[in-house]
Design an enzyme around this catalytic site. Structure first.
Site, PDB file in Angstrom:
ATOM      1  N   ASP A  69       5.936   9.167   0.014  1.00 54.16           N
ATOM      2  CA  ASP A  69       5.332   8.222   1.159  1.00 54.16           C
ATOM      3  C   ASP A  69       6.181   7.435   1.654  1.00 54.16           C
ATOM      4  O   ASP A  69       7.058   6.753   0.838  1.00 54.16           O
ATOM      5  CB  ASP A  69       4.155   7.595   0.438  1.00 54.16           C
ATOM      6  N   GLU A 127       2.581  -8.776   7.259  1.00 57.93           N
ATOM      7  CA  GLU A 127       3.148  -8.504   8.447  1.00 57.93           C
ATOM      8  C   GLU A 127       2.762 -10.060   9.073  1.00 57.93           C
ATOM      9  O   GLU A 127       3.660 -10.278   9.772  1.00 57.93           O
ATOM     10  CB  GLU A 127       2.556  -7.395   9.235  1.00 57.93           C
ATOM     11  N   PHE A 136      -9.035  -7.765  12.381  1.00 61.56           N
ATOM     12  CA  PHE A 136      -8.392  -6.328  12.804  1.00 61.56           C
ATOM     13  C   PHE A 136      -9.579  -5.393  12.324  1.00 61.56           C
ATOM     14  O   PHE A 136     -10.123  -5.377  11.025  1.00 61.56           O
ATOM     15  CB  PHE A 136      -7.280  -6.050  11.778  1.00 61.56           C
ATOM     16  N   GLN A 165     -11.521  -0.133  14.846  1.00 62.36           N
ATOM     17  CA  GLN A 165     -11.704   0.566  16.207  1.00 62.36           C
ATOM     18  C   GLN A 165     -11.156  -0.232  17.298  1.00 62.36           C
ATOM     19  O   GLN A 165     -10.359   0.385  18.189  1.00 62.36           O
ATOM     20  CB  GLN A 165     -13.371   0.151  16.502  1.00 62.36           C
ATOM     21  N   ARG A 173      -8.075  -2.043  16.783  1.00 58.87           N
ATOM     22  CA  ARG A 173      -6.767  -2.014  16.275  1.00 58.87           C
ATOM     23  C   ARG A 173      -6.055  -3.132  16.942  1.00 58.87           C
ATOM     24  O   ARG A 173      -5.008  -3.362  17.257  1.00 58.87           O
ATOM     25  CB  ARG A 173      -6.205  -0.789  16.823  1.00 58.87           C
ATOM     26  N   MET A 174      -6.726  -4.327  16.917  1.00 56.09           N
ATOM     27  CA  MET A 174      -6.089  -5.579  17.380  1.00 56.09           C
ATOM     28  C   MET A 174      -6.679  -6.789  16.373  1.00 56.09           C
ATOM     29  O   MET A 174      -7.910  -6.665  15.709  1.00 56.09           O
ATOM     30  CB  MET A 174      -6.649  -6.061  18.781  1.00 56.09           C
ATOM     31  N   SER A 175      -6.162  -7.837  16.325  1.00 54.92           N
ATOM     32  CA  SER A 175      -6.428  -9.132  15.784  1.00 54.92           C
ATOM     33  C   SER A 175      -6.124 -10.355  16.593  1.00 54.92           C
ATOM     34  O   SER A 175      -5.436  -9.990  17.557  1.00 54.92           O
ATOM     35  CB  SER A 175      -6.088  -9.065  14.188  1.00 54.92           C
ATOM     36  N   ASP A 206      -2.046   8.088  -4.074  1.00 56.04           N
ATOM     37  CA  ASP A 206      -2.842   7.078  -4.990  1.00 56.04           C
ATOM     38  C   ASP A 206      -4.388   7.188  -4.482  1.00 56.04           C
ATOM     39  O   ASP A 206      -5.366   6.949  -5.197  1.00 56.04           O
ATOM     40  CB  ASP A 206      -2.279   5.869  -4.810  1.00 56.04           C
TER      41      ASP A 206
END
Lengths: 599, 219, 715
Positions: C334, C375, C404, C407, C409-411, C545
């Site tokens: 990963d 981030e 966030f 659906q 995919r923004m905050s 995991d």
């Protein structure tokens, strides 16, 4: 060793190498069913035979079926030969009138087994045992059929490596038929005619009665020699038309025939390595096997030549300088005799142009060890390749562990099943050689033929026994022609040769007794079929496997390291198994010879 | 599985016929036409009688003939019983020989080992008692039928033959040379002298001194 | 003794990969020394217990030795009683044969010893626990062993969790050091991929409710105990194959020795002097020839290999898995957490035309103030460091945070009438377009450029205007390139798995030096990749995991589940990494290889030894029969050489044969030195050391032992 001697050996080997690629390529084409220049001639014959046999060319066999077909073919041939041999008295082409008295039941069993298994051990002297018909119809066809069987089994094993996730390993009937029609027949045809031109007889005349220059009478054996000689060498069979085999001037009259005979022994075994490489898609793999074979062969040849050329100090002390000439022909000399001995034992041919029994101890150890190696130094047609592949499997297993990966060979994982089968084959061969020799070296059979045990052996496997000389009974170790360690070597050589399906002998041993005929016959059966069946099982198991792609973690099997490792495994397995026996045979004898001890 | 039985039977029969009958008969037919002499065994005919084969050695005991190597085939050069001695390098029988046991009058147990053969050879050819003897002269060949001897062996015998035949040694040597074959292509095999052909040539060159046939033929 | 063999091979110390919470490769579960006196003491006792023929019979090579020991002991007693033969010699042979078996047992016991010591401490953790079981709303106190699947228990700070389970309620920090040896606590919470708890671990803070997932005896701790003890150790495929080879060799040597007697009888008859060897001599020869060195150490090597894996805090469910790790062709890793540091960081603000950098940075910072993801924090920090924008106290404003969601995919944040958003370019574009805004063409250009450079573009908008892009960058861990190079040298292909788009993935793949990558990977893609590789005959290893990794973990030939992961993942994999450090897979691969190499090397050594033993024994044995054999008596042992009889030579070989087992125990336990070089080079190296070394080494050793025996008048 002379310069010319070394040159002859080098030339032989050079010419052999030149034949490898064209011959190997040709066989690869034949056995993958491609058209060759012979197809227009033999294609129709081939298809006709399949119709006659009732087989389909495209039918793929599982390994069990393949093994069964191979066994059925061999057993059928074995029975036919046994019957023909026993009936030789009433069959045609028998100018000398040989009958069942010469061909006793145990001898017929031994001989039938011997030719079926590509051994061609001869307990008898053909000159005064066999009719022309027996030689030609009962025995010679096995030279073709057993060779074809060997090639077929080798091909099946090669397919095991070449195929992936496959059920079948080919079709036995197709492989065997093609081997005979496309490979053995055309070569033998021309080869036999060259032999005749050089002086090998081909007739059905009675033995010639001659009055010699000094007025004595001489009976000269005749017969269809050339037609049998050709396939005897090409098929690595080695069963001579005459007792002296390829030393007989009628079987091998000139240095040229000698060269051709040597070349024809190695022709197919050497080329099959290329065929193998071609079929698995990497010719370097084939060259690697050939490389390992070549190194072992050349080292053995030069050791043998060196000791023969150095000669016997006891003889030299008598004012006879030079190399060991006992049991050698003038036209071949020492170099060609040593070379022939190394070739015929490295390949499981067994024809001889000199008497190995009279070699110096180490000179004789080389032929013996060549056979003990498992007949993998070129080996018999097909048999050499499949034997060497078995060693490759063992070598790769050990090497694979040493590089930290589950071992793989040609992309096929070598796992417990393969190791088990390879060990089984190795073990059975060792048991047959060591066990047989142990019996032969010590058994004291009842001396009277009337006694129960001897009578039983006597009657095996059925009808009454013809001759009864009591030298055939009693202590089996008295059947040797030499005392001391050399006698042990004679017995050891006999069981080694039988188990290795070689057929050559330390010929002083009197092997035409019920005991030796039966036990050596069993050794030949064990050496042939208990080797082939495990190998076919391996072929089946390998064919079913996936192919692991090679990477830097895969240990390459086409390099010098692998060649050395392979040689190491062959030598070490052979040495560790047989060193005690060899120490008490040829090794000690060599020092006794130098020290002047006689027996 | 059992389906394989028919092909097994048929193939054994078919291949036996093809390789055991067709093939040898075909070779016989072709070779009788192409190489009739060799196919019949390279026999030598003299006056309508077969006196041997170019390829098969013979026993020669008389001083006027070149002698072949010792032979283990039957009683010596028995071409129906080819064989070597099969004696090994530590064989007392080979290295010392066996002397006749005087106790058994009927049987001759003696066996000429290398020393006896060497002594006899030296004596025949008037050599010094410690002279070297060519190996081929005192060793038995593999087949027991070796028709040839080494040029060295022939050279040592030449004076004896010349004397017996009352011929010049040079003449005999010339015949030896004529009947000496070198290595094939100068490479293969060994130089050698065919004894049967050489003795025939001797008889032809000096028919008068041709030794008389032995009274009792060798076995 | 071959000095080459004495060189201790250092335990695997690969270059530190840095980062991650593992980062340390010092074995944590290892006892302080290879030869802990306590372990040695226990092993000595065990070696005698293991003399039980039923135990020894599992190892055909050692079984032959034991039978030989019994046989020679019998002859010794008989000679003592009847006063015949040479009881001093027979007795010594018998003694050393028993030692040979004992030494092999000792090696095995030593290998097991460390696991047993560890199992003991694990058992302690287990026995201490009592549980507070929830029945309805009431709690009752029950012993940990009474818990059954689906029971609910409560654990509070300071209590030991009584059984394996999943957190169904609450969040807590847990000390898992009893199992992992790692003292830093970990967070366990309900929902998500961090809900699994293990029996025997301790809650440090807060209160959680746990649903038990394992019945007594089946818990992780139980499995771990039985694994480290090797109680249910099954032979691995290669071990079985090797055992077959060794058994086959043993039978061959048995044949060679048994038939030697008749040959000797023949020879004695032929020579008229000497006597045939006694049974004791033949037994001694047999034991010297059969591969006792590898036969005696084989199981120790296997157990020690498992143990080494354990020392790296990886729990292998079977030896087969460890062995398979050595065979791996393809490693699926990963990206996040394995190749790169877990988090991307803001690296740059890229404004669109007509927007200043400050404007963009300001909006970006605003939108991230409430974003507690790494981030988000890195954006705030970047704005502060580069443009001096300080974080503002938002409480003063009327701020509404938009979290966030998968659906949108923004905050973002709605503050003082401003709508600030950040998110995937497409989402932000859509959001702005809905507001009637215009999308400048440069937006897509910048997005593509960043993506192709391996970064993650985050668009920032203010009301109906796109301001620009935040460049989030993956940070590749240090030292990864070297490790991948090493793997490549071993023939292992590395494939990076990432949810990123292909362009981003490629850039990171190039930077990290992996061979291949799978971008925008879904669990199905991962599964398909594994199957595709396997269809090509390759062996695949992966780490995972999450619950959605479980099928792939099960499908992979080597599946390493993170201990921090879900129960499903741990069940599916065949190894569990207690440190939850995905880079560990590389060590496991190396240990797997080392395990096989040690077996192969010792097999070669063992067989090569035989040559010397033959040369020492055979001439000495038959000198009385054939004096000429003195010519190959290189060591000049036996009559006419070092002593008056062959017995010292035979005894010297038997003693060498026994001592070499002891001498090689450290090597068997540590494994032979391992270097990441190509297979061909490895083979050459090992052939030279163990093949050639094995050929040569016994000569001087046997000679010296022989001299000692003669000196001490023992033979």
């Amino acid at each position: 060793m002379t310069f010319n001697g070394i040159l002859q050996i080098a030339l032989f080997f050079g010419v052999l190498l030149l034949t490898v690629k064209p011959m190997g390529l040709f066989m690869a084409r034949v056995f993958t069913g491609e058209r060759t220049f012979l197809s227009p001639v033999f294609g129709p014959v081939e298809r006709g035979l399949y119709r006659l046999f009732g087989v389909r060319e495209d039918e793929d066999m599982k390994w069990t079926t393949y093994a069964f077909a191979m066994l059925a073919f061999s057993v059928m041939g074995l029975f036919l030969t046994y019957i023909l041999l026993r009936l030789q008295g009433v069959l045609p082409l028998n100018p000398q009138g040989y009958g069942p008295k010469q061909m006793t039941p145990d001898l017929a069993f031994n001989t039938a087994v011997s030719f079926t298994t590509n051994t061609n051990w001869q307990s008898y002297a053909p000159d005064y045992t066999l009719s022309y018909f027996s030689n030609m119809v009962a025995l010679a066809p096995h030279n073709w059929m057993s060779a074809a069987t060997g090639i077929a089994v080798a091909l099946a094993l090669v397919r095991g490596f070449a195929r992936r996730s496959a059920e079948g390993i080919g079709n036995f009937w197709v492989d065997a038929t093609r081997a005979i029609l496309y490979v053995l027949l055309p070569i033998s045809l021309f080869y036999a005619l060259i032999l005749v031109q050089q002086g090998v007889p081909q007739n059905f005349a009675e033995y010639t009665k001659a009055a010699t220059l000094e007025g004595a009478s001489q009976t000269i054996g005749q017969g269809p020699v050339a037609s049998q000689e050709a396939i005897k060498m090409l098929g690595t069979n080695g069963g001579g038309f005459f007792n002296a085999n390829s030393a007989h001037p009628y079987e091998n009259p000139t240095p040229l025939t000698n060269f051709l005979e040597m070349l024809s022994i190695f022709l197919i075994p050497a080329a099959l390595t290329y065929t193998f490489g071609k079929m698995v898609g990497n010719v370097r793999q084939g060259w690697a096997l050939l490389g390992a074979m070549s190194v072992m062969f050349l080292v053995g040849t030069f050791v043998c030549y060196g000791f023969e050329a150095a000669g016997n100090p006891q003889v030299q002390a008598l004012g006879v300088p030079g190399g060991n000439y006992e049991g050698k022909e003038v036209r071949f000399g020492i170099a060609n005799s040593a070379l022939f001995a190394a070739i015929t034992t490295a390949a499981s041919c067994g024809a001889v142009n000199s008497m190995h029994d009279s070699f110096t101890p180490i000179g004789g150890l080389i032929p013996l060890f060549n056979i003990m190696s498992g007949e993998v130094i070129f080996g018999g047609v097909g048999a050499g390749l499949y034997g060497m592949l078995m060693f490759a499997i063992l070598a790769v297993f050990i090497a694979g562990l040493m590089v930290g990966r589950t071992p793989e060979y040609l992309g096929k994982k070598i796992e417990q099943y393969e190791v088990k089968m390879a060990m089984l084959a190795t073990l059975v061969l060792a048991a047959s050689i060591l066990g047989g020799t142990a019996l032969g070296a010590n058994l004291n059979l009842p001396k009277e033929p009337e006694s129960t045990f001897a009578t039983k052996l006597n009657q095996f496997p059925g009808t009454a026994y013809g001759s009864s000389s009591d030298t055939f009974y009693g202590a089996t170790y008295n059947n040797v022609n030499n005392s001391g360690p050399h006698g042990l070597t004679e017995i050891l050589y006999a069981y080694t040769s039988a188990t290795g399906n070689n057929g050559s002998a330390f010929a002083g041993i009197t092997a035409n007794t019920p005991f030796y005929n039966v036990t050596l016959g069993l050794a030949m059966l064990i050496g042939r079929f208990l080797m082939i069946i495990p190998l076919l099982a391996i072929a089946g198991s390998l064919a079913a496997k996936k192919l692991v792609p090679a990477s830097a973690g895969t240990f390459p099997t086409d390099t010098g390291t692998f060649v050395l490792l392979l040689i190491g495994v062959v030598l070490i397995v052979g040495a560790l198994t047989y060193l005690p026996a060899l120490a008490l045979g040829p090794i000690v004898e060599q020092f006794q010879m130098s020290g002047g001890k006689l027996f | 599985m059992l389906r394989q039985l028919r092909p097994a039977l048929m193939s054994v029969l078919a291949f036996t016929i093809i390789t055991g009958l067709f093939f040898p008969f075909a070779i016989t037919g072709i070779s009788q036409v192409l190489f009739p002499k060799q196919a019949r065994g390279s026999l030598i005919e003299q006056n309508g009688k077969i006196i041997g084969s170019e390829l098969i050695g013979q026993t020669f005991a008389q001083p006027g003939y070149f002698h072949s190597r010792p032979s283990a085939a039957g009683g010596g050069y028995d071409a129906g019983a080819s064989s070597g001695s099969n004696l090994g390098p530590t064989s007392s029988k080979l290295i010392k020989g066996i002397e006749d046991d005087p106790a058994t009058k009927d049987a001759d147990e003696s066996y000429s080992g290398i020393p006896q053969l060497a002594v006899a050879y030296r004596k025949e050819n008037n050599l010094a008692a410690d002279a070297s003897v060519p190996a081929d002269a005192v060793t038995r060949s593999a087949s027991g039928l070796d028709p040839e001897i080494s040029p060295e062996n022939a050279a040592l015998q030449a004076p004896r033959v010349a004397a017996a035949r009352k011929l010049g040694e040079d003449a005999v040597r010339k015949l030896v040379d004529e009947n000496t074959a070198g290595r094939t292509l100068g490479l293969f095999g060994e130089p050698r002298v065919n004894v049967v052909l050489l003795n025939l040539a001797l008889d032809k060159a000096a028919p008068d001194s041709k030794p008389k046939p032995a009274a009792s033929p060798a076995p | 003794m071959a000095t080459v063999l004495d060189k201790p091979s250092s335990p695997v110390t690969p270059p530190s990969a840095g980062g991650g919470r593992g980062g340390q490769f010092r074995p944590k579960n290892a006892p302080s020394s290879l030869f802990d006196p306590k372990i040695i003491k226990r092993a000595v006792l065990e070696s005698f217990v293991k003399l039980d023929p039923r135990t020894v019979a599992k190892n055909p090579v050692m079984f032959v030795v034991e039978v030989g020991s019994v046989l020679t002991t019998f002859y010794w007693v008989r000679e003592l009683v009847t006063k015949t033969g040479n009881p001093l010699f027979t007795g010594q042979v018998a003694l050393w044969l028993w030692f040979t078996v004992l030494f092999a047992n000792f090696a095995e016991a030593m290998a097991e010893g460390r696991g047993k010591a560890q199992a003991d401490s694990l058992r302690k953790a287990k026995t201490q626990s009592t549980a507070r079981r929830l029945v309805g709303n009431k709690e009752e106190s029950v012993p940990g062993t009474a818990l059954r699947k689906d029971d609910l228990i409560v654990c509070e700070a300071g209590e030991v969790i009584a059984g394996d389970g999943v957190v169904v309620e609450g969040i807590a920090s847990v000390d898992e050091s009893a199992i992992t040896g790692e003292s830093a606590p970990v967070i366990r919470e309900s929902g998500g991929d961090r809900d699994a708890v293990t029996g025997g671990t301790k809650v440090l803070s807060d209160r959680i409710v746990i649903r038990i997932t394992a019945n007594p005896g089946e818990s992780f701790l139980d499995r771990m105990i039985s694994l480290v003890e090797g109680a249910k150790r099954q032979k691995t495929p290669n071990e079985i194959a090797l055992s077959i080879l060794l058994a086959g060799l043993t039978v061959i040597f048995l044949l060679a020795v048994v038939t030697l007697l008749p040959y000797a009888v023949y020879s004695v008859r032929a020579a008229g002097s000497g006597v045939a060897p006694s049974v004791t001599v033949l037994v001694a020869l047999l034991v010297c020839l059969i591969p006792t060195t590898i036969g005696g150490l084989l199981s120790a090597i296997g157990i020690a290999g498992m143990d080494r894996v354990m020392q790296h805090n990886v729990l292998a469910m079977s030896g087969k898995a460890v062995e398979a790790a050595g065979d791996v062709n393809t490693l699926l890793l990963d990206k996040t957490g394995t190749i790169t540091l877990g988090n991307r960081q803001a690296a740059e603000f890229l404004p669109l035309p007509g927007v200043t950098v400050e404007e963009l940075a300001n909006a970006a910072q605003l939108s991230s103030l409430a974003d507690e993801t790494p981030e988000g924090r890195s954006i705030v920090v970047l704005a502060k460091e580069k443009y001096g924008l300080r974080g503002r106290e938002l409480a003063a404003h009327e701020a509404e945070f938009i979290p966030f969601t998968a659906q949108t995919r923004m905050s973002g944040v709605n503050i003082d009438g401003m709508e600030v958003r950040k998110g995937a370019t497409d989402s932000v574009k859509k959001f702005v377009q809905e507001k009637g805004g215009r999308i400048p063409t440069e937006l897509d250009e910048i997005t593509t450029r960043i993506a192709s450079a391996g970064g993650t573009p985050l668009a920032v908008s203010l009301n109906d205007k796109v301001l620009g892009i935040i460049y989030l960058k993956d940070v590749v861990k240090g030292g990864m390139r070297e490790r991948f190079d090493a793997l490549r040298a071993m023939g292992i292909k590395t494939v990076m798995i990432t949810g990123d788009n292909p362009l981003t993935a490629k850039a990171i793949a190039d930077e990290a030096g992996v061979d291949d990558f799978l971008a925008q990977a879904t669990p199905e893609d991962k599964m398909a990749l594994i199957k595709k590789e396997q269809a090509g005959g390759k062996l695949v290893a992966m780490t995972g995991d999450g619950t959605n990794d479980a099928p792939a973990l099960a499908q992979a030939d080597v599946g390493v589940a993170m201990n921090s992961g879900t129960q499903a993942a741990k069940e599916a994999g065949n190894m569990v990494d207690l440190d939850s450090n995905p880079t560990k897979l590389i060590e496991v691969v190396e240990i797997g290889k080392q395990l096989l190499m040690t077996r192969g090397a010792l097999t070669t050594f063992s067989i090569a030894n035989d040559v010397a033993k033959y040369f020492a024994i055979i001439p000495a044995m038959f000198l009385a029969t054939y004096a000429e054999l003195g010519s190959i008596n290189f060591l000049k042992l036996g009559p006419g050489g070092t002593s008056s009889s062959a017995e010292s030579a035979i005894l010297a070989c038997v003693i060498f044969n026994a001592l070499i087992i002891i001498a090689l125990i450290p090597l068997a336990l540590r494994g032979i030195a391992y270097k990441p070089i190509s297979a061909a080079a490895t083979l050459r190296r090992n052939l030279l050391i163990y093949g050639f070394g094995g050929l040569v080494a016994p000569f001087p050793a046997i000679w010296i032992i022989d001299r000692f025996l003669v000196l001490l008048r023992l033979a």
